[in-house]
Write a protein that holds these residues in place. Structure first.
Motif, PDB file in Angstrom:
ATOM      1  N   ALA A  82     -15.861 -26.606   6.326  1.00 24.48           N
ATOM      2  CA  ALA A  82     -15.326 -25.522   7.162  1.00 24.48           C
ATOM      3  C   ALA A  82     -14.750 -24.405   6.300  1.00 24.48           C
ATOM      4  O   ALA A  82     -14.919 -23.212   6.602  1.00 24.48           O
ATOM      5  CB  ALA A  82     -14.249 -26.067   8.103  1.00 24.48           C
ATOM      6  N   THR A  83     -14.087 -24.766   5.212  1.00 27.67           N
ATOM      7  CA  THR A  83     -13.483 -23.762   4.332  1.00 27.67           C
ATOM      8  C   THR A  83     -14.544 -23.007   3.544  1.00 27.67           C
ATOM      9  O   THR A  83     -14.445 -21.793   3.356  1.00 27.67           O
ATOM     10  CB  THR A  83     -12.487 -24.437   3.368  1.00 27.67           C
ATOM     11  N   ILE A  84     -15.564 -23.712   3.073  1.00 25.07           N
ATOM     12  CA  ILE A  84     -16.653 -23.039   2.357  1.00 25.07           C
ATOM     13  C   ILE A  84     -17.357 -22.056   3.279  1.00 25.07           C
ATOM     14  O   ILE A  84     -17.661 -20.917   2.899  1.00 25.07           O
ATOM     15  CB  ILE A  84     -17.644 -24.072   1.787  1.00 25.07           C
ATOM     16  N   LEU A  85     -17.615 -22.451   4.516  1.00 27.83           N
ATOM     17  CA  LEU A  85     -18.269 -21.558   5.471  1.00 27.83           C
ATOM     18  C   LEU A  85     -17.415 -20.321   5.735  1.00 27.83           C
ATOM     19  O   LEU A  85     -17.933 -19.203   5.814  1.00 27.83           O
ATOM     20  CB  LEU A  85     -18.536 -22.303   6.780  1.00 27.83           C
ATOM     21  N   GLY A  86     -16.107 -20.509   5.872  1.00 25.99           N
ATOM     22  CA  GLY A  86     -15.222 -19.374   6.101  1.00 25.99           C
ATOM     23  C   GLY A  86     -15.229 -18.389   4.953  1.00 25.99           C
ATOM     24  O   GLY A  86     -15.065 -17.176   5.159  1.00 25.99           O
ATOM     25  N   ASN A  87     -15.444 -18.878   3.737  1.00 19.72           N
ATOM     26  CA  ASN A  87     -15.454 -18.006   2.570  1.00 19.72           C
ATOM     27  C   ASN A  87     -16.741 -17.195   2.432  1.00 19.72           C
ATOM     28  O   ASN A  87     -16.865 -16.386   1.506  1.00 19.72           O
ATOM     29  CB  ASN A  87     -15.224 -18.833   1.302  1.00 19.72           C
ATOM     30  N   PHE A  88     -17.676 -17.393   3.339  1.00 19.41           N
ATOM     31  CA  PHE A  88     -18.880 -16.561   3.331  1.00 19.41           C
ATOM     32  C   PHE A  88     -18.563 -15.114   3.699  1.00 19.41           C
ATOM     33  O   PHE A  88     -19.450 -14.257   3.663  1.00 19.41           O
ATOM     34  CB  PHE A  88     -19.924 -17.142   4.287  1.00 19.41           C
ATOM     35  N   GLU A  89     -17.318 -14.834   4.045  1.00 25.26           N
ATOM     36  CA  GLU A  89     -16.938 -13.443   4.309  1.00 25.26           C
ATOM     37  C   GLU A  89     -17.155 -12.542   3.116  1.00 25.26           C
ATOM     38  O   GLU A  89     -17.279 -11.324   3.271  1.00 25.26           O
ATOM     39  CB  GLU A  89     -15.469 -13.361   4.756  1.00 25.26           C
ATOM     40  N   VAL A  90     -17.219 -13.115   1.897  1.00 22.39           N
ATOM     41  CA  VAL A  90     -17.419 -12.273   0.707  1.00 22.39           C
ATOM     42  C   VAL A  90     -18.781 -11.578   0.745  1.00 22.39           C
ATOM     43  O   VAL A  90     -18.992 -10.592   0.027  1.00 22.39           O
ATOM     44  CB  VAL A  90     -17.274 -13.086  -0.604  1.00 22.39           C
ATOM     45  N   PHE A  91     -19.701 -12.079   1.571  1.00 25.17           N
ATOM     46  CA  PHE A  91     -20.996 -11.419   1.716  1.00 25.17           C
ATOM     47  C   PHE A  91     -20.990 -10.411   2.855  1.00 25.17           C
ATOM     48  O   PHE A  91     -21.747  -9.433   2.831  1.00 25.17           O
ATOM     49  CB  PHE A  91     -22.096 -12.472   1.953  1.00 25.17           C
ATOM     50  N   LEU A  92     -20.152 -10.637   3.850  1.00 30.43           N
ATOM     51  CA  LEU A  92     -20.128  -9.746   5.015  1.00 30.43           C
ATOM     52  C   LEU A  92     -19.312  -8.487   4.766  1.00 30.43           C
ATOM     53  O   LEU A  92     -19.694  -7.405   5.227  1.00 30.43           O
ATOM     54  CB  LEU A  92     -19.561 -10.500   6.221  1.00 30.43           C
ATOM     55  N   VAL A  93     -18.201  -8.605   4.033  1.00 33.40           N
ATOM     56  CA  VAL A  93     -17.360  -7.437   3.780  1.00 33.40           C
ATOM     57  C   VAL A  93     -18.128  -6.323   3.060  1.00 33.40           C
ATOM     58  O   VAL A  93     -18.063  -5.157   3.477  1.00 33.40           O
ATOM     59  CB  VAL A  93     -16.090  -7.829   2.997  1.00 33.40           C
ATOM     60  N   PRO A  94     -18.871  -6.622   1.972  1.00 37.38           N
ATOM     61  CA  PRO A  94     -19.639  -5.547   1.326  1.00 37.38           C
ATOM     62  C   PRO A  94     -20.702  -4.932   2.239  1.00 37.38           C
ATOM     63  O   PRO A  94     -20.962  -3.727   2.159  1.00 37.38           O
ATOM     64  CB  PRO A  94     -20.296  -6.247   0.118  1.00 37.38           C
ATOM     65  N   LEU A  95     -21.316  -5.757   3.111  1.00 41.25           N
ATOM     66  CA  LEU A  95     -22.306  -5.212   4.026  1.00 41.25           C
ATOM     67  C   LEU A  95     -21.669  -4.231   5.004  1.00 41.25           C
ATOM     68  O   LEU A  95     -22.252  -3.181   5.311  1.00 41.25           O
ATOM     69  CB  LEU A  95     -22.988  -6.351   4.792  1.00 41.25           C
ATOM     70  N   VAL A  96     -20.484  -4.552   5.479  1.00 40.81           N
ATOM     71  CA  VAL A  96     -19.759  -3.620   6.340  1.00 40.81           C
ATOM     72  C   VAL A  96     -19.410  -2.356   5.561  1.00 40.81           C
ATOM     73  O   VAL A  96     -19.469  -1.236   6.093  1.00 40.81           O
ATOM     74  CB  VAL A  96     -18.479  -4.278   6.902  1.00 40.81           C
ATOM     75  N   GLY A  97     -19.064  -2.528   4.280  1.00 35.35           N
ATOM     76  CA  GLY A  97     -18.775  -1.377   3.430  1.00 35.35           C
ATOM     77  C   GLY A  97     -19.964  -0.442   3.301  1.00 35.35           C
ATOM     78  O   GLY A  97     -19.806   0.792   3.283  1.00 35.35           O
ATOM     79  N   VAL A  98     -21.153  -1.007   3.252  1.00 39.46           N
ATOM     80  CA  VAL A  98     -22.368  -0.190   3.182  1.00 39.46           C
ATOM     81  C   VAL A  98     -22.568   0.578   4.484  1.00 39.46           C
ATOM     82  O   VAL A  98     -22.860   1.775   4.487  1.00 39.46           O
ATOM     83  CB  VAL A  98     -23.599  -1.081   2.897  1.00 39.46           C
ATOM     84  N   LEU A  99     -22.386  -0.117   5.617  1.00 38.06           N
ATOM     85  CA  LEU A  99     -22.655   0.490   6.916  1.00 38.06           C
ATOM     86  C   LEU A  99     -21.602   1.511   7.326  1.00 38.06           C
ATOM     87  O   LEU A  99     -21.931   2.557   7.892  1.00 38.06           O
ATOM     88  CB  LEU A  99     -22.749  -0.610   7.984  1.00 38.06           C
ATOM     89  N   LEU A 100     -20.327   1.225   7.029  1.00 40.83           N
ATOM     90  CA  LEU A 100     -19.247   2.090   7.507  1.00 40.83           C
ATOM     91  C   LEU A 100     -18.746   3.092   6.474  1.00 40.83           C
ATOM     92  O   LEU A 100     -18.301   4.186   6.831  1.00 40.83           O
ATOM     93  CB  LEU A 100     -18.060   1.236   7.978  1.00 40.83           C
TER      94      LEU A 100
END
Length: 302
Positions: A99-117
């Motif tokens: 569960a904790t490893i899955l939650g840490n997948f945010e490190v891939f989503l934050v940069p993608l949001v940075g690209v879009l926004l």
């Protein structure tokens, strides 16, 4: 404090390390508390808010920073409430480690949001990290998805949802910290904690869940969750991260998901094959690449 070669040990590195170790016990305290996932999430942020308020009162810090800061804090709290809601359920289905490893997948989503926004760019390290993380995840949970139990698959969905909601929380927190009247980390976290507790309390009332803490073990676990993880761990990491290089910070923050998986094996007898351990190492390596692909790294998850 000094190390063997006589040079002073970097206080910021020490703070980040201790904070990551404290937060690594989050899922353990959740597992030890004999309450539902929503109740454990509520008491985590409620007790955390109380401890943070005590710190702010002791500092005599100004608590009001304007309506704009309050609105951003309330929005951050919505994302954080959803983050805790899904993560605590993921723990119940797949255990603290995964569960904790899955939650840490945010490190891939934050940069993608940075690209879009924000029009930011991705570098090669990030592009390489994503398929490595996915491969590591498949090695942990098994290649044959259809053979997994429905509950286990539900836990994985909850874990990945945690990463999504935590991304929203970090993006709003980033906006809050860039505001002209930027509040301190303790003040921001206190407002977010109490606001999150309010949202979770509404959910408990809606589902007719009891606020009662059933036994001493649960009470001590929930207090430890609020003090060690929501208060001290977060404050140590938030204050220390800006003062150390991103690559070193990313490596230190890997202690949190790494130790969470180790605690799952040691304390709860999680059965883990050689391939699963290899998947853990691969996923953590990918998280490290993703976390250090930019100049700054975010605080570790949950």
């Amino acid at each position: 404090m000094r190390v063997d070669n006589g040079r002073p040990l970097n206080p910021a590195m020490m703070g980040t390390t201790i904070g990551a170790m404290m937060i690594s016990f989050s899922a353990v305290w959740v597992k030890l508390a004999h309450v539902t996932p929503t109740v454990s999430a509520f008491y985590r942020v409620f007790f955390g808010g109380v401890f943070l308020m005590a710190i702010l009162i002791a500092r005599r810090e100004k608590l009001w920073r304007g309506w704009h800061c309050l609105k951003l804090s309330l929005l951050a709290a919505i994302f954080f409430a959803l983050d805790l809601y899904t993560w605590h359920r993921s723990i119940a289905y797949v255990g603290p480690g995964l569960a904790t490893i899955l939650g840490n997948f945010e490190v891939f989503l934050v940069p993608l949001v940075g690209v879009l926004l924000f029009g930011e760019r991705l570098n090669l390290r990030f592009v390489l990290a994503v398929p490595l993380a996915v491969a590591g995840l498949f090695m942990i949970v098994g290649i044959h998805w259809e053979q997994l139990s429905p509950d286990y698959r539900t836990g994985i969905y909850y874990g990945l949802s945690t990463a999504l909601f935590y991304t929203g929380f970090l993006i709003v927190l980033r906006k809050l910290q860039s505001h002209a009247s930027k509040p301190s980390a303790a003040l921001s976290l206190m407002v977010v904690s109490f606001s999150t507790a309010f949202y979770l309390a509404l959910e408990m009332i809606r589902t007719d869940e009891s606020f009662a803490i059933p036994d001493v073990q649960s009470g001590l676990s929930l207090v430890a969750l609020g003090l060690m993880c929501q208060t001290l761990g977060w404050l140590l990491i938030t204050r220390s991260l800006p003062r150390i290089p991103a690559a070193i910070a990313g490596l230190i923050l890997l202690l949190q998901p790494s130790l969470s998986f180790v605690w799952d094996v040691l304390f709860f007898n999680r059965a883990t094959s050689t391939m699963a351990w290899a998947g853990v190492i691969l996923a953590l390596s990918a998280i490290y690449l993703g976390a250090t692909s930019c100049r700054k790294v975010s605080a570790t998850s949950v």
